[in-house]
Design an enzyme around this catalytic site. Structure first.
Site, PDB file in Angstrom:
ATOM      1  CB  SER A 125      -0.858  -0.023   1.260  1.00  0.00           C
ATOM      2  OG  SER A 125      -1.463   1.218   1.467  1.00  0.00           O
ATOM      3  CE1 TYR A 150      -4.315  -2.886   5.674  1.00  0.00           C
ATOM      4  CE2 TYR A 150      -3.699  -0.570   5.441  1.00  0.00           C
ATOM      5  CZ  TYR A 150      -4.006  -1.797   4.875  1.00  0.00           C
ATOM      6  OH  TYR A 150      -3.968  -1.935   3.512  1.00  0.00           O
ATOM      7  CE  LYS A 154      -1.743  -4.650   3.375  1.00  0.00           C
ATOM      8  NZ  LYS A 154      -1.952  -5.977   2.766  1.00  0.00           N
TER       9      LYS A 154
HETATM   10  C1  WQD Z   1      -9.739   9.527   0.636  1.00  0.00           C
HETATM   11  C2  WQD Z   1      -9.968  11.015   0.916  1.00  0.00           C
HETATM   12  C3  WQD Z   1     -10.429  11.525   3.209  1.00  0.00           C
HETATM   13  C4  WQD Z   1     -14.272   9.496   3.469  1.00  0.00           C
HETATM   14  C5  WQD Z   1      -6.974   4.526   1.905  1.00  0.00           C
HETATM   15  C6  WQD Z   1      -7.139   3.290   2.781  1.00  0.00           C
HETATM   16  C7  WQD Z   1      -5.888   3.024   3.528  1.00  0.00           C
HETATM   17  C8  WQD Z   1      -4.730   2.902   2.564  1.00  0.00           C
HETATM   18  C9  WQD Z   1      -4.605   4.117   1.727  1.00  0.00           C
HETATM   19  C10 WQD Z   1      -4.664   0.625   1.762  1.00  0.00           C
HETATM   20  C11 WQD Z   1      -9.296  11.476   2.192  1.00  0.00           C
HETATM   21  C12 WQD Z   1     -11.616  11.866   2.317  1.00  0.00           C
HETATM   22  C13 WQD Z   1     -13.080   9.994   2.989  1.00  0.00           C
HETATM   23  C14 WQD Z   1     -15.317  10.401   3.780  1.00  0.00           C
HETATM   24  C15 WQD Z   1     -13.917  12.239   3.121  1.00  0.00           C
HETATM   25  N1  WQD Z   1      -4.993   1.823   1.660  1.00  0.00           N
HETATM   26  N2  WQD Z   1     -12.883  11.346   2.824  1.00  0.00           N
HETATM   27  N3  WQD Z   1     -15.090  11.753   3.586  1.00  0.00           N
HETATM   28  O1  WQD Z   1      -7.451   7.921   3.426  1.00  0.00           O
HETATM   29  O2  WQD Z   1      -6.343   7.615   1.200  1.00  0.00           O
HETATM   30  O3  WQD Z   1      -6.851   5.654   2.741  1.00  0.00           O
HETATM   31  O4  WQD Z   1      -5.849   4.373   1.080  1.00  0.00           O
HETATM   32  O5  WQD Z   1      -3.719   0.160   2.277  1.00  0.00           O
HETATM   33  O6  WQD Z   1      -6.039   1.844   4.214  1.00  0.00           O
HETATM   34  O7  WQD Z   1      -8.207   3.469   3.667  1.00  0.00           O
HETATM   35  O8  WQD Z   1      -8.655   6.785   1.464  1.00  0.00           O
HETATM   36  O9  WQD Z   1     -10.992   6.712   0.712  1.00  0.00           O
HETATM   37  O10 WQD Z   1     -10.511   6.790   3.191  1.00  0.00           O
HETATM   38  O11 WQD Z   1     -10.083   8.807   1.800  1.00  0.00           O
HETATM   39  O12 WQD Z   1     -13.753  13.459   2.971  1.00  0.00           O
HETATM   40  O13 WQD Z   1     -16.396  10.028   4.239  1.00  0.00           O
HETATM   41  O14 WQD Z   1     -11.366  11.232   1.096  1.00  0.00           O
HETATM   42  O15 WQD Z   1     -10.263  12.501   4.205  1.00  0.00           O
HETATM   43  O16 WQD Z   1      -8.836  12.787   1.961  1.00  0.00           O
HETATM   44  P1  WQD Z   1      -7.280   7.085   2.236  1.00  0.00           P
HETATM   45  P2  WQD Z   1     -10.141   7.192   1.818  1.00  0.00           P
END
Ligand code: WQD
Length: 341
Positions: A125, A150, A154
């Site tokens: 990741s 988590y 990784k």
């Molecule tokens: C994306 C953006 C939030 C939800 C993911 C995985 C993590 C890792 C990396 C795997 C952020 C914003 C989100 C909401 C919002 N992957 N958001 N409202 O944070 O990049 O993490 O990728 O290993 O495990 O979870 O992805 O989709 O959670 O968020 O504003 O209700 O959307 O703040 O900027 P993230 P995400």
């Protein structure tokens, strides 16, 4: 020769099984169905015309893993998706994450290295980079201290594989560092099915538009980005799945330099949360109900990939645009929720 896909009924796993079968590979899936349904097997069969072999199994059971490799002597390659992946839950239950994500990895490797030739692809990741100092992020960017158990699994997983590669000449491995996978298969047979309230942006958007959620909370608009919201690299899951096929073929054809490699798998383009919402509104023709709220703890400001290593070395490039990926995510949500407008 058979390829084992662990977690092959899950979101990325099922799309990868489809691409593997379409490329002519013989697949066997192991899944414990803790976060996926056996019905996905029917969906994969509907798309590819071929039902993959399937064993319902918990990879934390070392004896069961050993028995599996005896029962399937043709398996000499593994694509390992099976893992717990909820960042918040991992903070609450670190031991569950260390056990689930690391003991299963060790047990698989212990069996695989007994083979004359063994090939392994690991789901890693972009989370290993934390908030990188430079954008886009290359594979040379330092791995930062993990923000969650988590994320730590990784990082440790990559180290376990790298250390194994050092001492096993018969073992070749690739770690793929995914950016943000979204979207669904164009057939709408398979897609993302989060359990409970989605933590990720895109399923939250599509569930809100489908009427399951009242509104999307945008976590912060005071970040140092052009529109104040966080920037990520959203990659269509089918593009991501295809990256596994080319990585596997690189291993099988012994094209690797050394026996351990790491690749970023993203699009190379960063999109802000507001841009993702605009994309959704464009492709769905629907207005999304959202409000700006405070920052989510632990969020980094910006992460998008430098994909030149994957482009040049693997000959792989993401093809879908953000709009195409959002459209497929919406079509999937509409299908599973029976939304017609
Ligand atoms: C994306 C953006 C939030 C939800 C993911 C995985 C993590 C890792 C990396 C795997 C952020 C914003 C989100 C909401 C919002 N992957 N958001 N409202 O944070 O990049 O993490 O990728 O290993 O495990 O979870 O992805 O989709 O959670 O968020 O504003 O209700 O959307 O703040 O900027 P993230 P995400």
């Amino acid at each position: 020769m058979q390829i084992l896909v662990t977690g092959g009924l899950g979101f990325i796993g099922s799309h990868t099984v489809v691409e593997l079968q379409e490329a002519g590979h013989d697949v066997v899936i192991i899944d414990d169905c803790s976060n996926a349904s056996e019905e996905v097997l029917d969906r994969i069969t509907a798309i590819t015309g071929k039902r993959p072999a399937f064993e319902k199994m918990d990879l934390r059971d070392r004896t069961a893993v050993e028995s599996f490799f005896k029962a399937y002597p043709e398996v000499c390659g593994v694509i390992h998706f099976a893992a717990s992946k909820a960042v918040g839950e991992s903070v609450e239950q670190p031991l569950k994450y260390y056990e689930n994500n690391l003991s299963s990895l060790v047990y698989l490797l212990q069996q695989l290295v007994k083979k004359e030739q063994a090939h392994f692809i690991f789901s890693s990741s972009c989370t290993v980079y934390g908030q990188a100092d430079e954008m886009p992020i290359t594979e040379q960017a330092p791995v930062k201290p993990a923000e969650s158990p988590y994320g730590n699994t990784k990082q440790i997983g990559e180290e376990i594989i790298r250390d194994t590669c050092r001492v096993q000449d018969n073992f070749r491995a690739i770690a793929l560092r995914y950016f943000n996978p979204i979207g669904a298969h164009p057939s709408t047979e398979i897609g993302e099915l989060p359990i409970g309230v989605p933590q990720n942006l895109v399923p939250f958007i599509t569930q809100t538009a489908a009427g399951l959620r009242k509104e999307l909370s945008v976590f912060g608009n005071d970040y140092p980005t052009p529109d104040g919201t966080c920037i990520r690299d959203y990659i269509h899951v089918v593009d991501l799945a295809k990256a596994h096929v080319v990585a596997l073929e690189r291993l099988l054809q012994e094209k690797q330099q050394g026996n351990y490699e790491v690749f970023n798998i993203g699009t190379g383009t960063g999109s802000s949360v507001l841009e993702v919402i605009q994309s959704f509104e464009r492709v769905s023709g629907k207005k999304l109900n959202y409000k700006i709220v405070g920052r989510r703890p632990g969020d980094i400001t910006t992460a998008y990939a430098d994909t030149s290593k994957a482009n040049n070395v693997l000959g792989w490039k993401a093809k879908s645009t953000l709009d195409e990926a959002m459209k497929s995510a919406w079509q999937w949500e509409q299908k599973i929720r029976r939304v017609t407008t």
